[in-house]
Design an enzyme around this catalytic site. Structure first.
Site, PDB file in Angstrom:
ATOM      1  CE  LYS A 158       3.345   3.763  10.087  1.00 48.41           C
ATOM      2  NZ  LYS A 158       4.358   4.562  10.806  1.00 48.41           N
ATOM      3  N   GLY A 202      -4.136  -3.810   3.966  1.00 45.87           N
ATOM      4  CA  GLY A 202      -2.884  -3.401   3.343  1.00 45.87           C
ATOM      5  C   GLY A 202      -2.707  -1.898   3.257  1.00 45.87           C
ATOM      6  CG  HIS A 203       0.881  -0.597   1.447  1.00 45.44           C
ATOM      7  ND1 HIS A 203       1.409  -1.863   1.494  1.00 45.44           N
ATOM      8  CD2 HIS A 203       0.958  -0.222   0.153  1.00 45.44           C
ATOM      9  CE1 HIS A 203       1.769  -2.235   0.280  1.00 45.44           C
ATOM     10  NE2 HIS A 203       1.503  -1.266  -0.549  1.00 45.44           N
ATOM     11  N   GLY A 204      -2.473   1.817   2.240  1.00 45.73           N
ATOM     12  CA  GLY A 204      -3.207   2.669   1.315  1.00 45.73           C
ATOM     13  C   GLY A 204      -4.636   2.249   1.044  1.00 45.73           C
ATOM     14  CE1 TYR A 247      -2.350   4.034  -1.963  1.00 47.49           C
ATOM     15  CE2 TYR A 247      -0.675   2.362  -1.664  1.00 47.49           C
ATOM     16  CZ  TYR A 247      -1.106   3.666  -1.509  1.00 47.49           C
ATOM     17  OH  TYR A 247      -0.306   4.585  -0.888  1.00 47.49           O
TER      18      TYR A 247
END
Length: 295
Positions: free
Chosen positions: A185, A207-209, A227
């Site tokens: 998340k 990975g996150h984003g 990201y």
């Protein structure tokens, strides 16, 4: 939340109503970022979504369009603000909705407020964390984790700060997440997203984003740092690694074991460590094999 209502008034050079925290390139409005050098400050000042920026004393610039807080430790104060906004703001999903037409193993674990649509399949020991949206026809295999917590770079002067995850995960229609894969998340208030009919294979980490387009295939043990943006119809080969914040264009191919440290344009094929144009890489390898040995 006004910047001046959280930070000491003497350090606030320009006030602003802040709704969320994000990086200086935030795609979300009403965000506060921090900047430790001129490059990041310039990005923040030119981004209309950034309404406030936290800077060290040596980086103060007069601006009429942004709120500014001058801090001896901008990164620490940024994460302090993040935690305050996390506690004040409502979650991304405010209720739990699970379709009666979803096939969910009794051995799966579903946490908190989620949205799971018709014809979703969730197998044994899969985990779906709060703030996850699973669209129609998605498939989550055994032991996959949707909404995992990622590793955040929150060390400040040797101290590790806790950062709450304000975001979630969005799996569009027909997405497949295979066994032991993890989709993290986002820790800002947004979704890590995987586009329609894309596949995340076994032991992958998203990975996150990250934002992954439609009809993209991410093969076994690939690793996407935070990201990363991946376009539509992309092939990410086995054990590929993509560094934080990079973009990969539509139709690109990242071949087996590639280590990607720069943006990849649409329809490019790359390979190697570090990844370069695949045909160039083949030529270089051939030249190495044909070169005379210095015995």
């Amino acid at each position: 939340m006004l910047l001046s209502s959280f930070f000491d008034g003497e350090g606030v050079l320009g006030d602003a109503d802040v709704q969320r925290t994000h990086y200086v390139n935030s795609p979300l409005p009403d965000a506060c970022a921090f900047a430790l050098n001129d490059n990041y400050l310039s990005q923040a000042l030119s981004n209309p979504n950034i309404v406030a920026v936290i800077v060290p004393p040596g980086l103060v610039q007069e601006t009429r369009s942004k709120g500014v807080y001058v801090s001896e430790n901008p990164k620490r104060d940024f994460f302090r603000l993040h935690e305050q906004l996390y506690r004040r703001n409502p979650p991304l999903l405010r209720e739990r909705q699970i379709s009666l037409k979803a096939q969910i193993s009794p051995l799966a674990v579903i946490h908190g407020n989620v949205l799971i649509e018709d014809d979703v399949i969730i197998e044994d020991f899969a985990v779906v964390r709060e703030n996850s949206i699973i669209r129609r026809g998605a498939y989550i295999a055994a032991h996959a984790v949707i909404g995992a917590r990622g590793m955040h770079d929150t060390f400040v002067n040797g101290e590790r700060l806790w950062v709450s995850d304000a975001g979630g995960v969005l799996l569009e229609e027909g997405v497949q997440v295979l066994s032991h894969a993890s989709v993290q998340k986002a820790y800002f208030a947004e979704f890590t997203s995987v586009g329609r009919n894309s596949i995340v294979s076994v032991h992958c980490n998203i990975g996150h984003g990250c934002r992954i387009g439609a009809n993209t295939r991410i093969a076994g043990s690939a690793q996407l740092a935070g990201y990363v943006t991946i376009g539509d119809n992309v092939w990410v080969g086995p054990s590929v690694t993509v560094a934080h914040g990079l973009s990969v264009g539509d139709g690109a191919e990242l071949l087996i074991g590639s280590v990607v440290i720069s943006d990849i344009a649409s329809c490019r094929k790359v390979s190697g460590n570090f990844a370069i144009d695949h045909l160039r890489n083949i030529k270089l390898q051939a030249e190495k094999r044909s070169a005379p040995r210095a015995d």
